[in-house]
Design a protein around this motif. Structure first.
Motif: not given
Length: 223
Positions: A51-53, A191-199, A206-214
């Motif tokens: 949702l936040w993304n 907790s494993l599920w949390v890690g998978i979701v974050y990964y 999030e990572g690729p899109f933020t990189a594109r912004i910069y």
């Protein structure tokens, strides 16, 4: 909340179940994946970054949040930060409720050791989270770059010189630490599920899109 014994070997029995097999069966018995709060926690955990993304990308592409906030991108960014913090807190509450509804492996003999191990994990995780927040600030932590509020330069000091995405790694450690203190295999699984979701969120969205912004920022500067 039921308590499940890790070992259930009897010296009077004619057959002795192997310790590892007994441990595995105990762990399986201590996880009820059909329990409503367990399922709710799994869903809320996934929805939190999704949702936040979605909201952040909508802001980047249409400035919808900034427009709602009378054209002030800083008010919009702080509103986004408040939303992310609030929904994340709700996720944490649901996670804790889910653990409380599950069986536990805690016994008088292992409670002290599990508590120490869990507190150690949460202590280390909190260091990563808080130091990351210190380096990034509110807007840097809560997707302010989607509002056009960019960092002046890439952060390379601690904790970013120790681990990539320390905020997410630390948060995952905190979830696992809580699960360990409660002796909850279900908590460890969540907790494993949390890690998978974050990964998935970090490396594919999030990572690729933020990189594109910069990258766009640098291209604009060069032009």
């Amino acid at each position: 909340k039921a308590t499940v014994s890790v070992l259930n070997c009897s010296s009077s029995s004619s057959t002795h179940t192997p310790v590892m097999g007994n441990l595995a069966s105990s762990l399986v018995a201590a996880v009820d994946v059909t329990e409503p709060l367990f399922l709710k926690s799994a869903v809320v955990t996934a929805l939190t970054p999704i949702l936040w993304n979605i909201f952040a990308r909508a802001e980047y592409n249409t400035r919808i949040i900034t427009k709602i906030c009378c054209g002030n991108r800083y008010i919009g960014a702080y509103a986004m930060a408040a939303y992310i913090f609030s929904f994340s807190t709700y996720r944490d509450v649901v996670f804790n409720d889910a653990l409380n509804a599950q069986p536990t492996l805690l016994t008088a003999g292992n409670a002290g050791a599990l508590n120490m191990a869990g507190m150690g994990l949460m202590g280390a995780g909190s260091v990563l989270v808080l130091s990351s927040f210190y380096r990034l600030g509110i807007t840097g932590t809560f997707l302010g770059d989607y509002f056009g509020i960019l960092m002046m330069e890439r952060v390379t000091k601690f904790p970013y010189n120790v681990v990539n995405d320390p905020m997410y790694v630390g948060a995952t450690m905190n979830f696992l630490g809580l699960a360990v203190t409660k002796g909850s295999p279900a908590g460890a699984l969540l907790s494993l599920w949390v890690g998978i979701v974050y990964y998935i969120t970090t490396y594919y969205y999030e990572g690729p899109f933020t990189a594109r912004i910069y990258e766009t920022k640098e291209e604009t500067k060069e032009a």
